[in-house]
Write a protein that holds these residues in place. Sequence first.
Motif, short mmCIF file in Angstrom:
data_model
loop_
_atom_site.label_atom_id
_atom_site.label_comp_id
_atom_site.label_asym_id
_atom_site.label_seq_id
_atom_site.Cartn_x
_atom_site.Cartn_y
_atom_site.Cartn_z
N LYS A 1 0.79 -1.18 0.10
CA LYS A 1 0.00 0.14 0.12
C LYS A 1 0.71 1.13 -0.09
O LYS A 1 0.48 2.10 -0.83
N LEU A 2 1.93 1.19 0.97
CA LEU A 2 2.83 2.37 0.92
C LEU A 2 3.54 2.46 -0.54
O LEU A 2 3.82 3.54 -0.83
N LYS A 3 3.98 1.29 -1.08
CA LYS A 3 4.62 1.66 -2.08
C LYS A 3 3.98 2.05 -3.37
O LYS A 3 4.33 3.02 -4.28
N ARG A 4 2.61 1.74 -3.27
CA ARG A 4 1.38 2.53 -4.38
C ARG A 4 1.41 3.80 -4.20
O ARG A 4 0.89 4.65 -5.07
N ALA A 5 1.55 4.24 -2.78
CA ALA A 5 1.37 5.71 -2.29
C ALA A 5 2.44 6.67 -3.03
O ALA A 5 2.42 7.90 -3.06
N ASP A 6 3.36 5.90 -3.82
CA ASP A 6 4.61 6.79 -4.48
C ASP A 6 5.28 7.78 -3.40
O ASP A 6 5.31 8.83 -3.42
N LEU A 7 5.85 7.14 -2.16
CA LEU A 7 6.46 7.74 -1.00
C LEU A 7 7.76 8.69 -1.65
O LEU A 7 7.89 9.62 -1.27
N GLY A 8 8.51 7.76 -2.61
CA GLY A 8 9.73 8.88 -3.29
C GLY A 8 9.21 10.07 -3.82
O GLY A 8 10.02 10.97 -3.67
N HIS A 9 8.13 10.14 -4.47
CA HIS A 9 7.61 11.55 -5.13
C HIS A 9 7.29 12.19 -3.97
O HIS A 9 7.60 13.59 -3.81
N LEU A 10 6.35 11.79 -2.83
CA LEU A 10 6.10 12.61 -1.77
C LEU A 10 7.46 13.27 -1.03
O LEU A 10 7.61 14.45 -0.92
N VAL A 11 8.34 12.31 -0.90
CA VAL A 11 9.53 13.10 -0.04
C VAL A 11 10.30 13.84 -0.76
O VAL A 11 10.86 15.05 -0.24
N SER A 12 10.52 13.78 -2.20
CA SER A 12 11.35 14.44 -2.94
C SER A 12 10.59 15.97 -3.19
O SER A 12 11.16 16.99 -3.24
N GLY B 1 8.00 6.66 5.62
CA GLY B 1 7.56 5.33 5.65
C GLY B 1 7.18 4.83 7.10
O GLY B 1 5.93 4.13 7.30
N TRP B 2 7.87 5.27 7.97
CA TRP B 2 7.64 4.70 9.33
C TRP B 2 6.32 5.70 9.66
O TRP B 2 5.35 5.19 10.43
N MET B 3 6.22 7.01 9.37
CA MET B 3 5.24 7.85 9.72
C MET B 3 3.62 7.29 9.17
O MET B 3 2.71 7.33 9.86
#
Length: 296
Positions: free
Chosen positions: A4-15, A34-36
């Motif tokens: 689910k987190l991978k689909r959320a595109d966290l890399g884009h969010l963090v950048s 990811g922890w948050m």
Amino acid sequence: MTAKLKRADLGHLVSRWFPTAELDVLLDLTYFVGWMYLVDDQIDQLAGSREHAEDFRAMADDTITYAEQLLGLRSKNKPVTALHPGVYSFQRTAEALRERYTVDQRELFIAETAYTMKMYELENDFRVAQRLPTLDEYWSYREGTSCCAMVIAMVEFANGLRIPPEVMRHPIMESVRKQANFIHWIANDILSAKKELREGFAENLIVLYSGPECRGQTGMDAAVDHLEKAIAQFEVAASDAMKYWKYDEELSRVIGDYIIGCKLACVGSIDWSVQTFRYGLGEAERDAEGGLTIVL
């Protein structure tokens, strides 16, 4: 990291939250986010149930206890009993914080985290009671449950800044952080309203301002008005900060970088929100100027 987190595109969010961070720092920040999100999603799973009320409190308490232990602050001999992976996924973030943050900076981070957990518990009290909060009650806890304060607490980390603790505790800088937090969570309420309603959560600024007749546009207008006021108040606090410390050239430069970092985090959050599948806005039709219509 869950699917689910991978689909959320966290890399884009963090950048987008921290666009000026170096690549290795971005990697550490990705583990933090990811922890948050793991903690937030697991708390949502436990929320609103009398049966899981003790599990909810245990997870909230253990999140703080374990974080304090790993950051070398307090709770050294206090046992951690929760089995939720969100609690234990803090290890990588703790290592990075101990490497790059002073004790005072870690104290500020843990204070924001503890406040977030406390507000989660207050929010859950309403959910267990099956009672929608009033606007005043919602305002009292939303700035904590949004997790935005923890994001702002990482601005120094992302940009390699070290602001003296007495400066960070000054009312002017507290106002800078507070208004950045307001901008962050009010914008999030606006852009996540569709998702929250779809998942059965009515605790949202737009919903609460829509009144008993459920006038969505009225709620939206009120939320946007609060967002504009928060932006204006942030600019006032930022200007006050630059004026107050203008005679210390190096400190003034660092504070200026911090203010820019707060702004970038707020803008980045909006940019990601209108593109991610998480809020259902990524495929929404845009008008000629890039605007979109949110149908609740």
